[in-house]
Design a protein around this motif. Structure first.
Motif, PDB file in Angstrom:
ATOM      1  N   UNK A 160      -7.265 -12.999  -8.329  1.00  0.00           N
ATOM      2  CA  UNK A 160      -7.994 -12.658  -9.592  1.00  0.00           C
ATOM      3  C   UNK A 160      -7.822 -11.416  -9.907  1.00  0.00           C
ATOM      4  N   UNK A 161      -7.839 -10.992 -10.968  1.00  0.00           N
ATOM      5  CA  UNK A 161      -7.688  -9.498 -11.604  1.00  0.00           C
ATOM      6  C   UNK A 161      -9.120  -8.990 -11.860  1.00  0.00           C
ATOM      7  N   UNK A 162      -9.207  -7.707 -11.405  1.00  0.00           N
ATOM      8  CA  UNK A 162     -10.714  -7.262 -11.736  1.00  0.00           C
ATOM      9  C   UNK A 162     -10.727  -6.123 -12.715  1.00  0.00           C
ATOM     10  N   UNK A 163     -11.423  -5.226 -12.694  1.00  0.00           N
ATOM     11  CA  UNK A 163     -11.749  -4.345 -13.767  1.00  0.00           C
ATOM     12  C   UNK A 163     -10.414  -3.487 -13.785  1.00  0.00           C
ATOM     13  N   UNK A 164     -10.011  -3.380 -15.206  1.00  0.00           N
ATOM     14  CA  UNK A 164      -8.714  -2.432 -15.271  1.00  0.00           C
ATOM     15  C   UNK A 164      -7.552  -3.345 -15.017  1.00  0.00           C
ATOM     16  N   UNK A 165      -7.681  -4.676 -14.760  1.00  0.00           N
ATOM     17  CA  UNK A 165      -6.522  -5.491 -14.762  1.00  0.00           C
ATOM     18  C   UNK A 165      -6.032  -5.509 -13.327  1.00  0.00           C
ATOM     19  N   UNK A 166      -6.473  -4.676 -12.357  1.00  0.00           N
ATOM     20  CA  UNK A 166      -5.804  -5.076 -11.001  1.00  0.00           C
ATOM     21  C   UNK A 166      -6.491  -5.699 -10.291  1.00  0.00           C
ATOM     22  N   UNK A 167      -5.820  -6.645  -9.405  1.00  0.00           N
ATOM     23  CA  UNK A 167      -6.769  -7.464  -7.873  1.00  0.00           C
ATOM     24  C   UNK A 167      -7.034  -6.665  -7.078  1.00  0.00           C
ATOM     25  N   UNK A 168      -7.969  -6.897  -6.222  1.00  0.00           N
ATOM     26  CA  UNK A 168      -8.372  -6.492  -4.963  1.00  0.00           C
ATOM     27  C   UNK A 168      -7.297  -6.652  -3.816  1.00  0.00           C
ATOM     28  N   UNK A 169      -6.237  -5.927  -4.096  1.00  0.00           N
ATOM     29  CA  UNK A 169      -5.142  -6.070  -3.027  1.00  0.00           C
ATOM     30  C   UNK A 169      -5.277  -5.764  -1.560  1.00  0.00           C
ATOM     31  N   UNK A 170      -6.341  -4.853  -1.443  1.00  0.00           N
ATOM     32  CA  UNK A 170      -6.707  -4.133  -0.196  1.00  0.00           C
ATOM     33  C   UNK A 170      -7.429  -5.541   0.446  1.00  0.00           C
ATOM     34  N   UNK A 171      -8.280  -6.170  -0.375  1.00  0.00           N
ATOM     35  CA  UNK A 171      -8.789  -7.307   0.371  1.00  0.00           C
ATOM     36  C   UNK A 171      -8.071  -8.627   0.667  1.00  0.00           C
ATOM     37  N   UNK A 172      -7.119  -8.555  -0.180  1.00  0.00           N
ATOM     38  CA  UNK A 172      -6.027  -9.803   0.109  1.00  0.00           C
ATOM     39  C   UNK A 172      -5.367  -9.406   1.314  1.00  0.00           C
ATOM     40  N   UNK A 173      -4.633  -8.168   1.517  1.00  0.00           N
ATOM     41  CA  UNK A 173      -3.907  -7.576   2.625  1.00  0.00           C
ATOM     42  C   UNK A 173      -4.795  -7.981   3.987  1.00  0.00           C
ATOM     43  N   UNK A 174      -6.176  -7.573   3.903  1.00  0.00           N
ATOM     44  CA  UNK A 174      -7.149  -7.792   5.072  1.00  0.00           C
ATOM     45  C   UNK A 174      -7.184  -9.168   5.380  1.00  0.00           C
ATOM     46  N   UNK A 175      -7.197 -10.251   4.419  1.00  0.00           N
ATOM     47  CA  UNK A 175      -7.091 -11.671   4.501  1.00  0.00           C
ATOM     48  C   UNK A 175      -5.847 -11.966   5.335  1.00  0.00           C
ATOM     49  N   UNK A 176      -4.930 -11.530   4.726  1.00  0.00           N
ATOM     50  CA  UNK A 176      -3.492 -11.814   5.257  1.00  0.00           C
ATOM     51  C   UNK A 176      -3.525 -11.492   6.766  1.00  0.00           C
ATOM     52  N   UNK A 177      -3.852 -10.154   6.909  1.00  0.00           N
ATOM     53  CA  UNK A 177      -3.956  -9.861   8.262  1.00  0.00           C
ATOM     54  C   UNK A 177      -4.834 -10.722   9.229  1.00  0.00           C
ATOM     55  N   UNK A 178      -5.786 -11.073   8.766  1.00  0.00           N
ATOM     56  CA  UNK A 178      -6.839 -12.036   9.627  1.00  0.00           C
ATOM     57  C   UNK A 178      -5.879 -13.431   9.981  1.00  0.00           C
ATOM     58  N   UNK A 179      -4.976 -13.855   8.965  1.00  0.00           N
ATOM     59  CA  UNK A 179      -3.968 -14.983   9.086  1.00  0.00           C
ATOM     60  C   UNK A 179      -2.976 -14.675  10.042  1.00  0.00           C
ATOM     61  N   UNK A 180      -2.536 -13.395  10.051  1.00  0.00           N
ATOM     62  CA  UNK A 180      -1.748 -12.984  11.006  1.00  0.00           C
ATOM     63  C   UNK A 180      -2.355 -13.014  12.448  1.00  0.00           C
ATOM     64  N   UNK A 181      -3.417 -12.333  12.679  1.00  0.00           N
ATOM     65  CA  UNK A 181      -4.168 -12.355  13.956  1.00  0.00           C
ATOM     66  C   UNK A 181      -4.312 -13.750  14.400  1.00  0.00           C
ATOM     67  N   UNK A 182      -4.892 -14.643  13.352  1.00  0.00           N
ATOM     68  CA  UNK A 182      -5.108 -15.991  13.935  1.00  0.00           C
ATOM     69  C   UNK A 182      -3.782 -16.672  14.619  1.00  0.00           C
ATOM     70  N   UNK A 183      -2.381 -16.520  13.928  1.00  0.00           N
ATOM     71  CA  UNK A 183      -1.520 -17.192  14.299  1.00  0.00           C
ATOM     72  C   UNK A 183      -0.984 -16.706  15.469  1.00  0.00           C
TER      73      UNK A 183
END
Length: 208
Positions: A160-183
């Motif tokens: 989802x895009x936020x203010x200024x048209x940019x998504x919360x990529x830092x949050x998505x990266x953190x979630x992706x790292x959570x997935x990596x850690x689980x795997x």
């Protein structure tokens, strides 16, 4: 994801401001120390602008899992994405053959991805992907090697895009790292992650 080795677009001043902001957030993100992240070549044919990271989950001098995350951006939007940004990922880890044979494993792995995004309150659209189990058995001169099994998660989603048209990529990266850690079978990073269920009986870490 295979195209990610063939080149990347410049992320300097000629790139749209929302894309530059999204990339800056990825570069500034702080992650748990067991996950080593560095930029890599991004695909040049999937979108007008792209930025890619690759990560390895490490324990001392041993690799537990690895993956790649690609941020795509089309300023004009993309019908299939239903947005102007798209995240594409590949995550891999070695497993014990008995665990790889579990018929519920693909559904569980997919739920780890969606659960990681939900746990951080990240909204996304048009998720799609595959979970693949592969096994190798050795014969003849290689017969002394133990059988090896690997899980591979390929997925993409529209943040989802936020203010200024940019998504919360830092949050998505953190979630992706959570997935990596689980795997990889790492324990939860903190009290807020206590509900995370790690992968049991995973194959031992691989030497780097």
């Amino acid at each position: 994801m295979d195209d990610a080795k063939e080149g990347d677009r410049d992320t300097s001043s000629d790139a749209p401001l929302p894309f530059r902001a999204a990339v800056d957030a990825l570069r500034a993100a702080r992650l748990r120390p067991q996950i080593e992240v560095e930029p890599t070549r991004a695909p040049q044919r999937l979108a007008p602008f792209a930025y890619a990271l690759e990560a390895t989950v490490v324990d001392g001098d041993q690799d537990l899992a690895d993956g790649r995350l690609v941020l795509l951006h089309d300023p004009d939007g993309h019908d299939a994405w239903r947005g102007s940004f798209r995240l594409v990922t590949l995550v891999r880890a070695e497993l014990e053959p008995e665990m790889a044979a579990d018929p519920l494993l693909p559904e569980v792995c997919w739920s780890w991805l969606t659960g990681a995004l939900q746990a951080r309150g990240l909204a996304c659209g048009e998720p799609s992907g595959t979970v693949t189990r592969a096994s190798s058995h050795y014969f003849g001169g290689l017969s002394e090697r133990p059988s090896a099994s690997q899980i591979e998660i390929r997925a993409s989603w529209t943040p989802r895009e936020g203010l200024g048209g940019a998504p919360d990529t830092a949050g998505h990266l953190a979630a992706w790292c959570d997935l990596l850690a689980q795997v990889a079978g790492l324990p939860p990073a903190g009290p807020g992650d206590a509900s995370v269920v790690t992968l049991p009986q995973r194959r031992g870490p691989q030497s780097r």
